[in-house]
Design a protein around this motif. Structure first.
Motif, PDB file in Angstrom:
ATOM      1  N   LEU A  44      39.577  42.120  54.916  1.00 29.78           N
ATOM      2  CA  LEU A  44      40.930  41.593  55.113  1.00 29.78           C
ATOM      3  C   LEU A  44      41.063  40.793  56.408  1.00 29.78           C
ATOM      4  O   LEU A  44      41.789  39.808  56.476  1.00 29.78           O
ATOM      5  CB  LEU A  44      41.936  42.759  55.096  1.00 29.78           C
ATOM      6  N   HIS A  51      33.665  36.996  55.264  1.00 29.27           N
ATOM      7  CA  HIS A  51      34.686  37.498  54.344  1.00 29.27           C
ATOM      8  C   HIS A  51      34.195  37.447  52.895  1.00 29.27           C
ATOM      9  O   HIS A  51      34.296  38.419  52.158  1.00 29.27           O
ATOM     10  CB  HIS A  51      35.986  36.687  54.495  1.00 29.27           C
ATOM     11  N   LEU A 106      43.732  55.772  42.675  1.00 30.22           N
ATOM     12  CA  LEU A 106      42.461  55.445  43.335  1.00 30.22           C
ATOM     13  C   LEU A 106      41.472  56.593  43.250  1.00 30.22           C
ATOM     14  O   LEU A 106      40.265  56.369  43.111  1.00 30.22           O
ATOM     15  CB  LEU A 106      42.724  55.079  44.793  1.00 30.22           C
ATOM     16  N   LEU A 194      40.101  49.104  50.370  1.00 31.38           N
ATOM     17  CA  LEU A 194      40.637  49.152  49.004  1.00 31.38           C
ATOM     18  C   LEU A 194      41.701  50.255  48.922  1.00 31.38           C
ATOM     19  O   LEU A 194      42.757  50.084  48.307  1.00 31.38           O
ATOM     20  CB  LEU A 194      39.494  49.447  48.018  1.00 31.38           C
ATOM     21  N   VAL A 202      51.714  49.594  46.881  1.00 33.73           N
ATOM     22  CA  VAL A 202      52.246  50.114  45.617  1.00 33.73           C
ATOM     23  C   VAL A 202      53.348  51.150  45.885  1.00 33.73           C
ATOM     24  O   VAL A 202      54.355  51.200  45.178  1.00 33.73           O
ATOM     25  CB  VAL A 202      51.106  50.719  44.755  1.00 33.73           C
ATOM     26  N   ALA A 205      56.585  49.377  46.606  1.00 36.99           N
ATOM     27  CA  ALA A 205      57.034  48.607  45.431  1.00 36.99           C
ATOM     28  C   ALA A 205      57.529  49.524  44.306  1.00 36.99           C
ATOM     29  O   ALA A 205      58.479  49.171  43.594  1.00 36.99           O
ATOM     30  CB  ALA A 205      55.894  47.719  44.936  1.00 36.99           C
ATOM     31  N   LEU A 238      58.864  42.948  42.548  1.00 37.43           N
ATOM     32  CA  LEU A 238      57.954  42.408  43.574  1.00 37.43           C
ATOM     33  C   LEU A 238      58.567  41.209  44.280  1.00 37.43           C
ATOM     34  O   LEU A 238      58.338  40.981  45.462  1.00 37.43           O
ATOM     35  CB  LEU A 238      56.621  41.994  42.933  1.00 37.43           C
ATOM     36  N   PHE A 302      51.364  38.799  45.962  1.00 37.19           N
ATOM     37  CA  PHE A 302      49.971  39.226  46.102  1.00 37.19           C
ATOM     38  C   PHE A 302      49.181  38.295  47.029  1.00 37.19           C
ATOM     39  O   PHE A 302      47.959  38.363  47.070  1.00 37.19           O
ATOM     40  CB  PHE A 302      49.292  39.284  44.727  1.00 37.19           C
ATOM     41  N   GLY A 303      49.863  37.431  47.763  1.00 29.12           N
ATOM     42  CA  GLY A 303      49.189  36.532  48.687  1.00 29.12           C
ATOM     43  C   GLY A 303      48.607  35.324  47.963  1.00 29.12           C
ATOM     44  O   GLY A 303      48.942  35.041  46.814  1.00 29.12           O
ATOM     45  N   ALA A 306      41.904  32.572  50.056  1.00 30.49           N
ATOM     46  CA  ALA A 306      40.684  33.397  50.040  1.00 30.49           C
ATOM     47  C   ALA A 306      40.978  34.898  50.044  1.00 30.49           C
ATOM     48  O   ALA A 306      40.218  35.687  49.479  1.00 30.49           O
ATOM     49  CB  ALA A 306      39.831  33.044  51.248  1.00 30.49           C
ATOM     50  N   HIS A 307      42.081  35.291  50.674  1.00 29.94           N
ATOM     51  CA  HIS A 307      42.375  36.729  50.791  1.00 29.94           C
ATOM     52  C   HIS A 307      43.341  37.234  49.717  1.00 29.94           C
ATOM     53  O   HIS A 307      43.824  38.374  49.801  1.00 29.94           O
ATOM     54  CB  HIS A 307      42.965  37.038  52.170  1.00 29.94           C
ATOM     55  N   CYS A 309      45.141  39.047  46.904  1.00 34.43           N
ATOM     56  CA  CYS A 309      44.886  40.448  46.541  1.00 34.43           C
ATOM     57  C   CYS A 309      43.708  40.554  45.556  1.00 34.43           C
ATOM     58  O   CYS A 309      43.699  39.924  44.507  1.00 34.43           O
ATOM     59  CB  CYS A 309      46.135  41.064  45.926  1.00 34.43           C
ATOM     60  N   ALA A 311      42.926  43.134  43.895  1.00 33.48           N
ATOM     61  CA  ALA A 311      43.152  44.120  42.831  1.00 33.48           C
ATOM     62  C   ALA A 311      44.574  44.002  42.277  1.00 33.48           C
ATOM     63  O   ALA A 311      45.201  45.006  41.952  1.00 33.48           O
ATOM     64  CB  ALA A 311      42.904  45.525  43.374  1.00 33.48           C
ATOM     65  N   LEU A 319      52.265  49.772  38.786  1.00 31.74           N
ATOM     66  CA  LEU A 319      53.724  49.604  38.829  1.00 31.74           C
ATOM     67  C   LEU A 319      54.321  49.683  37.421  1.00 31.74           C
ATOM     68  O   LEU A 319      55.392  50.271  37.218  1.00 31.74           O
ATOM     69  CB  LEU A 319      54.085  48.278  39.496  1.00 31.74           C
TER      70      LEU A 319
END
Ligand code: HEM
Length: 359
Positions: A44, A51, A106, A194, A202, A205, A238, A302-303, A306-307, A309, A311, A319
């Protein structure tokens, strides 16, 4: 702070803005230890080839993950949380549901044995406190201890036969990270990231989407009558109240933004919280409305670049399943009081959210 949808979306892909490497812990006076390692060795906060090398094994092993199997696990976990409190007719949605469900999800992905889930959950809770808005000195010390214990546990777990079945996520991930030349510490830290990325976002949200939907009783009823609308409710949740407020970057060159000059060497927040309420993009941006025609634009939560999300599919699955279980099982669900949401940089947090239902 960059606020408009177009600017935020464009600058997420602009190489003149870079990830912050170890600048954030350094600002908090942290220069070594398990928390520092998350920034030093994680994806991140890394840039360029470093990265890409750290992200690749994770994104490739997640791509193989059986989406349906993951959903079923989340659903079973959500059902078990509701079973445990159903007869009481009430629940604190924040601590009793939203804080636990992503960790259980997870734990399933990582095949943590049932006997270890409770201590896994405690370590994750304590570690995550560091990333939430305004941690106390004591919380930081406890987070450091928890991060170390979690990392040692994962190190042992990754050698465990259960986790190393050829079809498991961890097996694939470990094989790919070894082939790509990640050190053992790097391989471990990406799993820790992760866990951080997959729990904090999450948790908030899940509370936000439920609260805002319940605050619009007509829309809640529409979703109860037609559960195929759950994905729309999640997308609008979201947009309206994203779990992550924005992404933090540092400028490595001067950048002109609509007549404003952003100097080089400046910390910048690309605020998704603001961009997702940009009235130039979203009609009646401050209204919660699951029938918006442009809900797909909520994926900015989720952005980007390159970064983006790694997942987002897992996040959406959690959600959606998390909301479906509430909608299908808790008749007459209502809020006892509205929670407050805090944090406008990165991770957000929410206060307690007491709810009741009819028995
Ligand atoms: C509501 C759900 C989620 C939201 C809103 C969200 C949001 C984000 C955002 C905005 C970023 C970009 C951060 C940046 O550019 O600095 C990101 C990255 C990331 N997310 Fe998520 N996320 C969610 C779910 C998840 C889940 C479920 C996982 C893991 C299971 C996860 C793991 C990660 C990781 C590891 C990264 C770093 C990617 C990289 O640096 O290349 N996220 N997420």
């Amino acid at each position: 702070m960059v606020l408009r949808y177009d600017d935020v979306s464009r600058l997420m892909r602009d190489s003149r803005l870079q990830a912050t490497e170890t600048a954030m812990p350094a600002q908090a006076g942290i220069m070594q230890g398990a928390l520092f390692d998350i920034f030093q060795h994680g994806m991140l906060t890394a840039n360029g080839d470093v990265h890409a090398r750290r992200r690749s094994p994770l994104s490739r092993s997640l791509a193989h993950q059986m989406a349906e199997e993951f959903r079923q696990h989340v659903r079973r976990s959500a059902d078990a949380l509701i079973d445990a409190c159903y007869d009481s007719g009430s629940l604190d949605l924040t601590s009793g549901y939203a804080a636990k469900l992503p960790i259980l999800a997870l734990a399933g992905l990582l095949e943590i044995p049932d006997a270890d889930v409770s201590s896994f959950m405690q370590h994750v809770h304590a570690m995550n406190e560091f990333f939430r808005p305004g941690p106390t000195e004591r919380a930081v010390a406890e987070a450091e201890h928890a991060a170390l214990r979690l990392r040692s546990y994962l190190d042992r777990h990754m050698k465990h036969p259960e986790a190393c079945r050829p079809e498991s996520f961890l097996y694939r991930y470990l094989a790919l990270s070894q082939a790509d030349g990640l050190t053992r510490l790097e391989a471990l830290v990406q799993i820790v990231q992760l866990i951080i990325g997959g729990t904090e976002s999450v948790r908030t949200a899940l509370v936000a989407q439920t609260v805002h939907l319940l605050s619009e009783p007509e829309q809640w009823s529409v979703v109860c009558a037609d559960p195929t609308l759950v994905p729309n409710a999640v997308a609008e949740g979201l947009r309206f109240e994203p779990g992550i407020a924005g992404v933090v970057r540092v400028s490595v060159e001067e950048i002109d933004i609509d007549g404003w000059r952003l100097p080089s060497g400046q910390l910048v927040i690309l605020s998704t919280l603001s961009a997702l309420r940009d009235e130039r993009v979203f009609d009646r941006a401050d209204a919660f409305d699951i029938s918006r025609p442009n809900l797909k634009l909520a994926r900015l939560a989720f952005g980007g670049g390159a970064h983006q999300c790694v997942a987002d599919a897992l996040g959406r699955a959690e959600l959606e399943e998390g909301l479906s279980v509430l909608v299908e099982r808790l008749l007459g669900l209502r809020l006892d009081s509205e929670p407050a949401f805090h944090g406008h940089h990165f991770v957000r947090k929410t206060t307690g959210c007491p709810v009741r239902w009819q028995l």
